[in-house]
Scaffold this active site. Structure first.
Site, PDB file in Angstrom:
ATOM      1  CB  SER A   1      23.181  -8.992  28.137  1.00  0.00           C
ATOM      2  OG  SER A   1      22.259 -10.083  27.548  1.00  0.00           O
TER       3      SER A   1
ATOM      4  CE  LYS B   1      24.393 -12.675  29.787  1.00  0.00           C
ATOM      5  NZ  LYS B   1      23.106 -12.208  29.180  1.00  0.00           N
TER       6      LYS B   1
ATOM      7  CB  SER C   1      26.004 -11.651  25.840  1.00  0.00           C
ATOM      8  OG  SER C   1      25.304 -10.949  26.888  1.00  0.00           O
TER       9      SER C   1
END
Length: 396
Positions: A86, A89, A144
């Site tokens: 993640s 991101k 997340s």
């Protein structure tokens, strides 16, 4: 003992290359341009003029950089391509964040959530509920939430369009180790980045006030339908002090990640005494708090011993902001291009490959290499002890 003393064919060829005249090695190096500087493509720890690096670092790649100057103070396998989880991101936010006003309201549909991968981390978005863009970004940064990523991606024109835009943004940032398959960082074959690239994403993102605000938010109230809300907490343990960790003094963000394939990844930024440092840690051996502990240890080093470090590279400027174009190569490729010299540096050691001048010394080295190869051909030898071939995920 015999295995330790024997030179492999590969090692002999490396020694032979190292014996080339300086001009030959220089020409080979000049032909290889590495994003951020040649040292960042070398294998092993890279640091100059400083000591005291943490001894218990198990990550497969890490990097410490000064946020303001972009100087890389120390690194290990900076351009090694690994699954980002993640932390990707950050690139998603850097690509999409400024497209929608934070006060805009959006009613989520079933189609917006239909392609969220099973097993994803979720903030708890429900079809039929209206959210502000600000709340969606809180879902991305704090929890997340892949559901929040997919809603914003559909608002942006779809997953494929968003992935293409993220890849284009990565190329503009000169994050050339990065290959985007999905906007959320979930495990997908071929989805890769590097400690260097993730640090680029963080540094560029932190220039934006909204990005900086979201990644540093500890808690927020999130819509549950009607007038009801529930509290969400940031999963960055150095920011919140969760799971037995203390909060890190001066931490301002930015993003953590975990998947079963990638393990733990984290890019953190902290400010002390007017100086902001960035640290990225990828794939430590143990799970749990290790990624945060190793990040904190590297930040501590950067704020103390790192003050005397001479840069081993730099975080480059995006092409759209006037950065000079470069191309990246793997550590092994760069080493081979530089006449086979590994140049692994610790504690302010030598500053580059050792060039062996042409002449009697070079001829002697070449002769020794040839003698070893001839000797090996005259006996039945065990297989070379060069280690197993790296898996696909480990290839640079």
């Amino acid at each position: 003992m015999r295995e330790c003393s024997r030179l492999s064919r590969r090692a002999v060829l490396g020694l032979t290359a190292a014996a080339l005249p300086l001009s030959t090695a220089t020409d080979a190096t000049a032909a290889t341009t590495v994003v951020g500087g040649e040292r960042l493509a070398r294998t092993g720890v890279q640091v100059l003029g400083a000591f005291g690096l943490p001894k218990k670092l198990t990550a497969r790649a890490w990097l410490v950089a000064d946020c303001a100057s972009g100087e890389v103070l120390a690194s290990f396998e900076a351009h090694r391509r690994l699954a980002p989880a993640s932390t990707l991101k950050m690139l998603f936010a850097d690509t999409v964040l400024k497209k929608f006003d934070r006060a805009r309201r959006y009613k989520v549909t079933d189609a917006d959530l239909a392609d969220v991968p099973a097993g994803s981390s979720l903030v708890g978005i429900k079809p039929g509920i209206t959210y502000t863009v600000e709340q969606l970004w809180q879902g991305v940064f704090l929890r997340s939430g892949n559901d929040a990523v997919h809603v914003l991606s559909h608002m942006n024109g779809g997953i494929a369009k968003t992935v293409a835009e993220m890849q284009a943004r990565a190329e503009d940032l000169q994050a050339l180790d990065t290959h985007v398959v999905s906007p959320d960082g979930f495990d997908h074959k071929g989805q890769l980045s590097s400690a260097y690239d993730l640090t680029l994403f963080a540094r560029h993102g932190l220039k934006d006030a909204d990005f900086r605000g979201y990644c540093g938010t500890r808690t927020a109230d999130f819509p549950a339908g009607g007038k009801k809300t529930f509290q969400i907490q940031n999963t960055d343990r150095l920011l919140t002090g969760a799971w037995g960790l203390k909060t890190y003094d001066g931490l301002i963000g930015v993003k953590n990640g975990y998947t079963s394939h990638a393990g733990n990844t984290f890019t953190g930024a902290a400010t002390r005494g007017g100086r902001t440092l960035l640290v990225t840690v990828m794939h430590p051996e143990s799970g749990g708090n290790a990624v945060y502990e190793e990040t904190a240890a590297l930040l501590d080093w950067g704020f103390t011993h790192g003050r005397s470090a001479r840069p081993v590279g730099t975080l480059v400027t995006p092409l759209s902001e006037g950065g000079a174009s470069a191309s990246t190569v793997s550590g092994r490729q760069a080493v081979r291009a530089a006449a086979g010299a590994p140049g692994v540096v610790t504690g302010g050691g030598s500053t580059g490959p050792v060039a062996v001048a042409a002449g009697a010394g070079a001829l002697a080295l070449l002769g020794a290499g040839a003698w070893v190869l001839r000797r090996r051909r005259t006996r039945t030898a065990a297989p070379e002890a060069d280690g197993p071939e790296p898996t696909a995920g480990e290839r640079r």
